[in-house]
Design a protein around this motif. Structure first.
Motif, mmCIF file in Angstrom:
data_model
loop_
_atom_site.group_PDB
_atom_site.id
_atom_site.type_symbol
_atom_site.label_atom_id
_atom_site.label_comp_id
_atom_site.label_asym_id
_atom_site.label_seq_id
_atom_site.Cartn_x
_atom_site.Cartn_y
_atom_site.Cartn_z
ATOM 1 N N UNK A 27 53.139 9.277 61.762
ATOM 2 C CA UNK A 27 53.107 9.348 63.225
ATOM 3 C C UNK A 27 53.571 10.740 63.643
ATOM 4 N N UNK A 28 52.707 11.431 64.372
ATOM 5 C CA UNK A 28 53.053 12.771 64.849
ATOM 6 C C UNK A 28 52.544 12.927 66.272
ATOM 7 N N UNK A 56 55.466 12.759 50.065
ATOM 8 C CA UNK A 56 56.504 12.303 50.993
ATOM 9 C C UNK A 56 57.062 13.516 51.723
ATOM 10 N N UNK A 57 56.875 13.536 53.023
ATOM 11 C CA UNK A 57 57.319 14.659 53.847
ATOM 12 C C UNK A 57 58.261 14.157 54.938
ATOM 13 N N UNK A 58 59.171 15.005 55.404
ATOM 14 C CA UNK A 58 59.992 14.605 56.545
ATOM 15 C C UNK A 58 59.101 14.283 57.742
ATOM 16 N N UNK A 59 59.493 13.280 58.503
ATOM 17 C CA UNK A 59 58.719 12.918 59.685
ATOM 18 C C UNK A 59 58.845 11.448 60.011
ATOM 19 N N UNK A 60 58.011 11.027 60.952
ATOM 20 C CA UNK A 60 58.000 9.644 61.427
ATOM 21 C C UNK A 60 56.874 8.881 60.732
ATOM 22 N N UNK A 61 57.163 7.635 60.383
ATOM 23 C CA UNK A 61 56.203 6.769 59.701
ATOM 24 C C UNK A 61 56.254 5.376 60.307
#
Length: 117
Positions: A27-28, A56-61
């Protein structure tokens, strides 16, 4: 390198939730991108991490579990519309070098989650 994993526990029968469809979204800026769909195995887990290493990256999921379909397949009599149908767990990954285990503990009437490792 970190990884993202999940599992499903059906607390109405005290057993793993086998055969639950799980969709993973990134989600971005309010936009969702489907990254993968899986179905839980006999132990209520996916056969491999949903994301690991460089994926796997930093962020919203968001993880979206088809709980209502699962309870239908179990023969559970539910009202229409179902109280618990699609369960969406929205969460953030701050440090992609860590493990994020995001399970679903579910019944036809309630659900919860926690961050495991």
């Amino acid at each position: 390198m970190g990884k993202l994993s999940t599992h499903v526990l059906d607390i109405s029968i005290g057993k793993p939730g086998a055969g639950v469809q799980v969709a993973l979204y990134a989600v971005e800026a309010g936009h969702k991108t489907l990254l993968k769909t899986e179905v839980t195995n006999h132990d209520g887990r996916c056969n491999a991490p949903l994301l690991e290493g460089d994926s796997l990256k930093p962020g919203q999921y968001e993880l979206v579990f088809a709980a209502g379909d699962y309870f239908d397949k179990q023969g559970v009599e539910l009202p229409s519309p179902k109280f618990i149908d699609r369960v969406t767990l929205a969460f953030g990954v701050a440090d992609a070098s860590q493990n994020y285990h995001v399970p679903l503990v579910v019944s036809p009437w309630a659900y919860s989650t926690y961050r495991g490792s």
